[in-house]
Design a protein around this motif. Sequence first.
Motif, PDB file in Angstrom:
ATOM      1  N   ASP A  94     -86.546  -4.536   5.052  1.00  0.00           N
ATOM      2  CA  ASP A  94     -86.234  -5.975   6.569  1.00  0.00           C
ATOM      3  C   ASP A  94     -87.083  -7.153   6.031  1.00  0.00           C
ATOM      4  OD1 ASP A  94     -84.873  -4.151   8.450  1.00  0.00           O
ATOM      5  OD2 ASP A  94     -86.947  -2.991   9.455  1.00  0.00           O
ATOM      6  N   ILE A  95     -86.462  -7.296   4.988  1.00  0.00           N
ATOM      7  CA  ILE A  95     -87.391  -8.530   4.036  1.00  0.00           C
ATOM      8  C   ILE A  95     -89.359  -8.460   4.461  1.00  0.00           C
ATOM      9  CG2 ILE A  95     -87.471 -11.143   4.292  1.00  0.00           C
ATOM     10  CD1 ILE A  95     -85.225 -10.964   5.722  1.00  0.00           C
TER      11      ILE A  95
ATOM     12  N   TYR B  62     -89.825  -1.714  -5.079  1.00  0.00           N
ATOM     13  CA  TYR B  62     -89.364  -2.570  -4.098  1.00  0.00           C
ATOM     14  C   TYR B  62     -88.678  -3.691  -4.554  1.00  0.00           C
ATOM     15  CZ  TYR B  62     -93.621  -0.489  -2.289  1.00  0.00           C
ATOM     16  OH  TYR B  62     -95.039   0.697  -2.027  1.00  0.00           O
ATOM     17  N   CYS B  63     -87.922  -3.364  -4.898  1.00  0.00           N
ATOM     18  CA  CYS B  63     -87.244  -4.434  -5.692  1.00  0.00           C
ATOM     19  C   CYS B  63     -85.746  -4.813  -5.273  1.00  0.00           C
ATOM     20  CB  CYS B  63     -86.719  -4.839  -7.139  1.00  0.00           C
ATOM     21  SG  CYS B  63     -85.146  -5.766  -8.411  1.00  0.00           S
ATOM     22  N   PRO B  64     -84.965  -5.982  -4.460  1.00  0.00           N
ATOM     23  CA  PRO B  64     -83.911  -5.789  -4.230  1.00  0.00           C
ATOM     24  C   PRO B  64     -82.403  -6.075  -4.974  1.00  0.00           C
ATOM     25  CG  PRO B  64     -84.927  -8.080  -3.754  1.00  0.00           C
ATOM     26  CD  PRO B  64     -85.495  -6.852  -4.861  1.00  0.00           C
TER      27      PRO B  64
ATOM     28  N   ASP C  39     -98.195  -7.121  -4.136  1.00  0.00           N
ATOM     29  CA  ASP C  39     -98.023  -7.756  -6.083  1.00  0.00           C
ATOM     30  C   ASP C  39     -96.955  -8.910  -5.968  1.00  0.00           C
ATOM     31  OD1 ASP C  39    -100.172  -6.339  -6.406  1.00  0.00           O
ATOM     32  OD2 ASP C  39     -99.529  -4.369  -6.817  1.00  0.00           O
ATOM     33  N   ALA C  40     -96.113  -9.324  -4.516  1.00  0.00           N
ATOM     34  CA  ALA C  40     -95.185 -10.056  -4.954  1.00  0.00           C
ATOM     35  C   ALA C  40     -95.076 -11.805  -6.319  1.00  0.00           C
ATOM     36  CB  ALA C  40     -94.077 -10.180  -3.679  1.00  0.00           C
ATOM     37  N   CYS C  41     -94.712 -11.678  -6.790  1.00  0.00           N
ATOM     38  CA  CYS C  41     -94.696 -12.879  -7.538  1.00  0.00           C
ATOM     39  C   CYS C  41     -94.245 -14.055  -6.275  1.00  0.00           C
ATOM     40  CB  CYS C  41     -93.767 -12.913  -8.427  1.00  0.00           C
ATOM     41  SG  CYS C  41     -91.596 -13.263  -8.784  1.00  0.00           S
TER      42      CYS C  41
ATOM     43  N   GLU D  20     -84.269 -10.202  -9.661  1.00  0.00           N
ATOM     44  CA  GLU D  20     -83.869  -8.520  -9.747  1.00  0.00           C
ATOM     45  C   GLU D  20     -83.643  -8.295 -11.202  1.00  0.00           C
ATOM     46  OE1 GLU D  20     -79.779  -7.819  -7.874  1.00  0.00           O
ATOM     47  OE2 GLU D  20     -80.407  -9.529  -7.184  1.00  0.00           O
ATOM     48  N   THR D  21     -83.959  -9.714 -11.911  1.00  0.00           N
ATOM     49  CA  THR D  21     -84.020  -9.195 -14.037  1.00  0.00           C
ATOM     50  C   THR D  21     -85.861  -9.301 -13.875  1.00  0.00           C
ATOM     51  OG1 THR D  21     -81.510 -10.635 -13.702  1.00  0.00           O
ATOM     52  CG2 THR D  21     -83.653 -10.521 -15.633  1.00  0.00           C
ATOM     53  N   THR D  22     -86.210  -9.974 -13.172  1.00  0.00           N
ATOM     54  CA  THR D  22     -87.996  -9.649 -13.750  1.00  0.00           C
ATOM     55  C   THR D  22     -88.611  -8.635 -13.131  1.00  0.00           C
ATOM     56  OG1 THR D  22     -87.882 -12.265 -13.546  1.00  0.00           O
ATOM     57  CG2 THR D  22     -89.645 -10.239 -13.636  1.00  0.00           C
ATOM     58  N   HIS D  23     -87.866  -7.995 -12.233  1.00  0.00           N
ATOM     59  CA  HIS D  23     -88.675  -6.372 -11.237  1.00  0.00           C
ATOM     60  C   HIS D  23     -87.590  -5.850 -10.537  1.00  0.00           C
ATOM     61  CE1 HIS D  23     -92.740  -9.392 -10.719  1.00  0.00           C
ATOM     62  NE2 HIS D  23     -91.332 -10.712  -9.732  1.00  0.00           N
TER      63      HIS D  23
END
Length: 216
Positions: free
Chosen positions: A177-178, A111-113, A183-185, A103-106
């Motif tokens: 839905d997870i 798409y950030c949760p 591009d997810a880290c 959450e902090t980085t993205h």
Amino acid sequence: MNFERTSASKIAVNLPGATAVFFSHNINFCSQNQEPLGVAMQNRSADAERIYAELNNIIDRQEYIQEFDTWPKQQIIEYIFTRFHDVHRQQLPELIRLAERVETTHVDNKYCPVGLSQHLVQVQNELEEHMQKEENVLFPMLAQEHLSLPAGPIQVMKREHDDHLSLISTIFEITNDIQLHPDACNSWKALYLGLQAFINDIYMHIFIENNVLFVR
């Protein structure tokens, strides 16, 4: 068995091995909801044809999971402690840490949760309180074979199980839905992988208590 018209919980009880299918497709089989599987899959936009095929394959191969209902109550209780209570206490702090990092980085990524870490803190607090009630009060009573336990305490635990499942539903909402975006880290991937493992575990945890231990 007509899978389409039968609830997931009834299938899970009557077809050993079905829980693995439900796990992989995020189908909730733990609650007392008698909603037919066909309706549940429509609500989750699940691949009905694939799920029916996997369930039928279980019947064809006679694939069975551990039959917990043959275990003595004390063995089931000890299994719940070590396999689920202890594991949840390891899972959630790490999931919260990963969620905070993502959450902090993205935070600017659509798409950030956002809000996931705070929600997981709520999950952790409510689950910890619930587990302590089981460990300190309910399970010691259940372990006494001669004791006639009133239905009230068990019904309270079942209601709290339903509350936990509602919290899980919110996780799905926050995380789409997870589903990972391309591009997810690595931290994001680890977070979602860990969430899936935690949710699978909590489903089985509740299933064993509601449908095996409490039935006794």
